[in-house]
Design a protein around this motif. Structure first.
Motif, mmCIF file in Angstrom:
data_model
loop_
_atom_site.group_PDB
_atom_site.id
_atom_site.type_symbol
_atom_site.label_atom_id
_atom_site.label_comp_id
_atom_site.label_asym_id
_atom_site.label_seq_id
_atom_site.Cartn_x
_atom_site.Cartn_y
_atom_site.Cartn_z
ATOM 1 N N PRO A 94 -18.553 51.285 -1.320
ATOM 2 C CA PRO A 94 -18.686 52.016 -2.592
ATOM 3 C C PRO A 94 -19.549 51.250 -3.602
ATOM 4 N N PHE A 95 -19.468 49.923 -3.569
ATOM 5 C CA PHE A 95 -20.296 49.117 -4.472
ATOM 6 C C PHE A 95 -21.780 49.346 -4.182
ATOM 7 N N LEU A 96 -22.136 49.383 -2.903
ATOM 8 C CA LEU A 96 -23.555 49.438 -2.520
ATOM 9 C C LEU A 96 -24.192 50.800 -2.774
ATOM 10 N N LYS A 97 -23.364 51.827 -2.730
ATOM 11 C CA LYS A 97 -23.877 53.196 -2.836
ATOM 12 C C LYS A 97 -24.679 53.371 -4.128
ATOM 13 N N GLY A 98 -25.963 53.739 -3.969
ATOM 14 C CA GLY A 98 -26.800 54.010 -5.135
ATOM 15 C C GLY A 98 -27.361 52.784 -5.834
ATOM 16 N N LYS A 99 -27.044 51.588 -5.353
ATOM 17 C CA LYS A 99 -27.550 50.379 -6.009
ATOM 18 C C LYS A 99 -28.944 50.023 -5.488
ATOM 19 N N ASP A 100 -29.737 49.456 -6.366
ATOM 20 C CA ASP A 100 -31.047 48.963 -5.963
ATOM 21 C C ASP A 100 -30.906 47.480 -5.626
ATOM 22 N N CYS A 101 -30.719 47.199 -4.349
ATOM 23 C CA CYS A 101 -30.515 45.799 -3.953
ATOM 24 C C CYS A 101 -30.812 45.619 -2.471
ATOM 25 N N LYS A 102 -30.907 44.367 -2.084
ATOM 26 C CA LYS A 102 -30.959 44.026 -0.667
ATOM 27 C C LYS A 102 -29.571 43.553 -0.273
ATOM 28 N N ILE A 103 -29.239 43.684 1.011
ATOM 29 C CA ILE A 103 -27.878 43.316 1.424
ATOM 30 C C ILE A 103 -27.883 42.451 2.683
ATOM 31 N N ILE A 104 -27.125 41.388 2.644
ATOM 32 C CA ILE A 104 -26.902 40.586 3.851
ATOM 33 C C ILE A 104 -25.672 41.151 4.557
ATOM 34 N N ALA A 105 -25.829 41.487 5.824
ATOM 35 C CA ALA A 105 -24.735 42.105 6.580
ATOM 36 C C ALA A 105 -24.344 41.205 7.746
ATOM 37 N N LEU A 106 -23.107 40.708 7.695
ATOM 38 C CA LEU A 106 -22.629 39.763 8.712
ATOM 39 C C LEU A 106 -22.057 40.495 9.916
ATOM 40 N N GLU A 157 -27.604 52.605 6.244
ATOM 41 C CA GLU A 157 -28.614 53.654 6.099
ATOM 42 C C GLU A 157 -27.973 54.955 5.628
ATOM 43 N N ALA A 158 -26.755 55.174 6.083
ATOM 44 C CA ALA A 158 -26.062 56.420 5.725
ATOM 45 C C ALA A 158 -25.736 56.491 4.233
ATOM 46 N N VAL A 159 -25.607 55.334 3.558
ATOM 47 C CA VAL A 159 -25.410 55.392 2.100
ATOM 48 C C VAL A 159 -26.734 55.202 1.350
ATOM 49 N N GLY A 160 -27.838 55.331 2.068
ATOM 50 C CA GLY A 160 -29.127 55.386 1.392
ATOM 51 C C GLY A 160 -29.904 54.078 1.353
ATOM 52 N N MET A 161 -29.445 53.074 2.080
ATOM 53 C CA MET A 161 -30.204 51.825 2.050
ATOM 54 C C MET A 161 -31.376 51.893 3.021
ATOM 55 N N LYS A 162 -32.496 51.312 2.599
ATOM 56 C CA LYS A 162 -33.663 51.266 3.482
ATOM 57 C C LYS A 162 -33.496 50.136 4.479
ATOM 58 N N LYS A 201 -34.257 43.449 16.634
ATOM 59 C CA LYS A 201 -35.587 43.660 16.055
ATOM 60 C C LYS A 201 -36.366 44.730 16.814
ATOM 61 N N LYS A 202 -36.131 44.781 18.122
ATOM 62 C CA LYS A 202 -36.827 45.768 18.938
ATOM 63 C C LYS A 202 -36.358 47.171 18.555
ATOM 64 N N GLN A 203 -35.054 47.314 18.349
ATOM 65 C CA GLN A 203 -34.504 48.638 18.019
ATOM 66 C C GLN A 203 -34.714 49.008 16.551
ATOM 67 N N ASN A 204 -34.819 47.996 15.684
ATOM 68 C CA ASN A 204 -34.943 48.267 14.238
ATOM 69 C C ASN A 204 -35.994 47.336 13.628
ATOM 70 N N PRO A 205 -37.284 47.642 13.884
ATOM 71 C CA PRO A 205 -38.341 46.689 13.502
ATOM 72 C C PRO A 205 -38.381 46.367 12.006
ATOM 73 N N GLN A 206 -37.905 47.279 11.159
ATOM 74 C CA GLN A 206 -37.986 47.040 9.712
ATOM 75 C C GLN A 206 -36.847 46.162 9.182
ATOM 76 N N VAL A 207 -35.788 46.063 9.967
ATOM 77 C CA VAL A 207 -34.623 45.293 9.520
ATOM 78 C C VAL A 207 -34.942 43.800 9.569
ATOM 79 N N HIS A 208 -34.403 43.050 8.610
ATOM 80 C CA HIS A 208 -34.607 41.597 8.589
ATOM 81 C C HIS A 208 -33.438 40.885 9.263
#
Lengths: 210, 266
Positions: free
Chosen positions: B111-123, B149-154, B185-192
C-alpha cells in the motif's frame, strides 16, 4: 595405549582418513569408546573452536573438522552408552521471532554438538512461547538465541521476559548472539552470556551449562 | 552504467551513531560529500540502530543531508510510517530499501508503494527464509516483479536483491546466485539487480579480494548496482574496470579518467 593427542592433532589437521584410522585402532586396542570420544574427538573439536575464535581456522575448515568428527562418532556409536559424553548440558537454540537468518545459528549448534552437548535446534522465527514450551519439554539448562537484525533484537528481551514469567529463569542460563548483538545489549536484556562466534559460543556453553 | 548505493550513513556504524546522538551535522555532511566524490549514485540512509529513536534520527539525518546534495537518497527502513515521513521530506524521487515476500513486510509495503514515484529494492526473501536454489531465487524475483508491476511500478524502477549467501558454508552459493541473476535479467531485461556483496565472504579471511572478484562475476551475470562503501577505492576501481571490459565504456574514457584522477590503480 591410545595417544589422544594424536587423534586431536589429526582432527585439527583435517586428515579425515587419519582420524578414522586412529579411532579404529583405538577401538581395537580396547580403549573405551567414551574416552576416544571425549579425550580424542571432542577435545580435538575444542581446539578447532579455539582456533576459530582466534581466526587461525575458518568456517570451511571447521565444517570439515565437524564432518570428520561425526564420521569418527559413527564408528563409536554402537559402543557408546547413553551417558558417555562428558558434557551434560541440554541446549535449546533458535533464531527469534521475525528473523529468518540461520547460517550463524546453525554453526553455533554444530559446534555445541561437537563439544558434546545435547542440542535441540528449533530453527528460525521462533516465538517466545515456543522457546518456553521447548525448555520445559526438553528440560534444557541453556537457551541460545540468535538475531541478525536490529529490528528483531528486541525479541530477545521479550523471550527472556517470557522465560521469567514462566518461572523457568532460575533453572536455565541464557546466551545470545548475532552480528548486531553486543555484550552491552546482552547485559541490558538480562542474558547470562554473549558469544561473538561459534567457537567461543561452544566454549562458553560448556562453561556455563556443561 | 553501474549504480553505486553508498551504504555509510547507517546508525549501526559506531561513528554515525555517535554523530546522530551528538547532532554532529558536520560529520554526516562530510561523509556524504566524500561518498558523492567517490562516485556514489545514491546515498542509503538507515536510522534503525537506536531502538525507539528511528523516527527522530531519520528526520534529523534527512534534514542534515537534504540541503547539501543533489543526489537521490535510498530510504532504508522496514517501517512504512517512517518511510512515509521520509518520502515527504526528500526533493528527488528516492529509492526505497526495501520490500520482500515476507508476509508482514509485503502486506505493509505494497500500500505504501502504490502511486509513489520511487525506485524499490526487492529482496528475494519470503517466510521460509533465504532462497535455497537458483530456481528459488528466480521464482521469488519473478513474483516480486509481477506484484510490483501490478501496482504500477516500471521495471526500470525495480531493483532485485537476490540475497548473496556465504560461500564458506556451501561452495555452490556463488554459482547459485550467478545463475539466477543471468536468468532474471534474461526474462526481465529492464529490471535492475542490486544487493550487498560482503555476505559472500563471511567466515573467510581477506574478505575484500573475495568481494571484488565476486562483484566482477556478478556484473558479467547482469548485476548493475550494489550497496557498498564507495570509499573502498579498490572496489570502485574494480567496478569501473569491469564496466569497461563488459563494453559499456566507450573509448575506455571512464577508465582513463579514473586512472588520471588516481581512483584506479593496479
Amino acid at each position: 595405549m591410545t595417544d589422544f593427542n594424536k587423534i586431536q592433532e589429526t582432527l585439527v589437521n583435517l586428515d579425515a582418513e587419519g582420524v578414522i584410522q586412529l579411532v579404529n585402532d583405538a577401538v581395537k586396542e580396547g580403549t573405551p569408546a567414551s574416552d576416544i570420544l571425549n579425550k580424542g574427538l571432542i577435545a580435538g573439536m575444542d581446539i578447532v573452536g579455539e582456533k576459530m575464535e582466534n581466526e587461525d581456522m575458518f568456517i570451511p575448515e571447521v565444517l570439515m573438522a565437524a564432518q570428520t568428527m561425526s564420521q569418527g562418532v559413527e564408528i563409536l556409536k554402537p559402543l557408546l552408552g547413553e551417558d558417555d559424553t562428558s558434557a551434560k548440558g541440554s541446549v535449546i537454540i533458535g533464531t527469534v521471532k521475525g528473523d529468518l537468518h540461520d547460517i550463524g545459528k546453525n554453526l553455533v549448534a554444530m559446534m555445541m554438538e561437537s563439544a558434546g552437548l545435547t542440542v535441540h535446534n528449533l530453527g528460525v522465527d521462533i516465538a517466545p512461547e515456543e522457546f518456553v514450551k521447548q525448555i520445559k519439554e526438553k528440560n534444557a539448562n541453556l537457551l541460545c538465541m540468535s538475531a541478525l537484525l536490529t529490528t528483531t533484537m528486541p525479541m530477545m528481551k521479550q523471550t527472556i521476559d517470557a522465560v521469567v514469567e514462566s518461572g523457568l529463569r532460575d533453572q536455565i542460563k541464557i546466551m545470545v548472539g548475532g552480528a548486531p548483538v553486543t555484550q552491552g545489549f546482552a547485559d541490558d536484556i538480562g542474558a547470562d552470556a554473549m558469544a561473538p562466534d561459534a567457537g567461543s559460543a561452544a566454549k562458553k556453553a560448556k562453561a556455563i551449562a556443561g | 552504467m553501474f549504480e553505486v548505493i553508498g551504504e555509510r550513513i547507517n546508525t549501526s556504524r559506531k561513528k554515525v551513531q555517535a554523530a546522530v546522538e551528538e547532532k554532529n551535522a558536520e560529520y554526516i555532511i562530510d561523509d556524504v560529500k566524500k561518498q558523492q566524490e567517490a562516485g556514489a549514485n545514491f546515498i542509503d540512509v538507515n536510522a534503525g540502530a537506536r531502538i525507539g529513536h528511528e523516527k527522530e534520527d531519520m528526520e534529523w539525518l534527512l534534514n542534515t543531508i537534504g540541503p547539501i546534495t543533489s543526489m537521490p537518497l535510498c530510504l532504508d527502513s522496514p517501517d512504512p510510517a517512517i518511510l512515509e515521513m521520509a518520502y515527504e521530506m526528500v526533493e528527488q524521487a528516492p529509492m526505497i530499501n526495501s520490500i520482500s515476500l515476507e508476509k508482514d513486510r509485503f502486506d505493509t509495503m505494497m500500500p505504501f508503494l502504490k502511486g509513489k514515484d520511487c525506485k524499490i529494492i526487492a529482496l528475494c526473501m519470503d517466510d521460509k527464509g533465504m532462497p535455497v536454489s537458483s530456481d528459488d531465487i528466480i521464482e521469488r524475483a519473478q513474483k516480486l516483479i509481477n506484484e510490483l508491476e501490478a501496482v504500477g511500478m516500471k521495471q526500470d524502477d525495480i531493483y532485485i536483491d537476490p540475497l548473496v549467501q556465504p560461500i564458506s558454508t556451501d561452495s555452490t552459493k556463488g554459482i547459485m546466485v550467478l545463475d539466477a541473476v543471468r536468468q532474471i535479467k534474461k526474462q526481465n531485461p529492464q529490471v535492475h539487480i542490486t544487493g550487498g556483496l560482503s555476505n559472500i565472504s563471511y567466515g573467510l579471511p581477506e574478505r575484500k579480494i573475495i568481494n571484488r572478484t565476486f562483484l566482477t562475476l556478478m556484473m558479467d551475470a547482469g548485476m548493475d548496482s550494489a550497496i557498498i562503501d564507495p570509499l573502498d577505492s579498490k572496489i570502485m576501481a574494480a567496478i569501473k574496470t569491469t564496466d569497461m571490459l563488459l563494453g559499456s565504456d566507450n573509448f575506455c574514457m571512464e577508465y582513463l579518467k579514473g586512472v588520471r584522477s588516481n581512483m584506479i590503480k593496479s
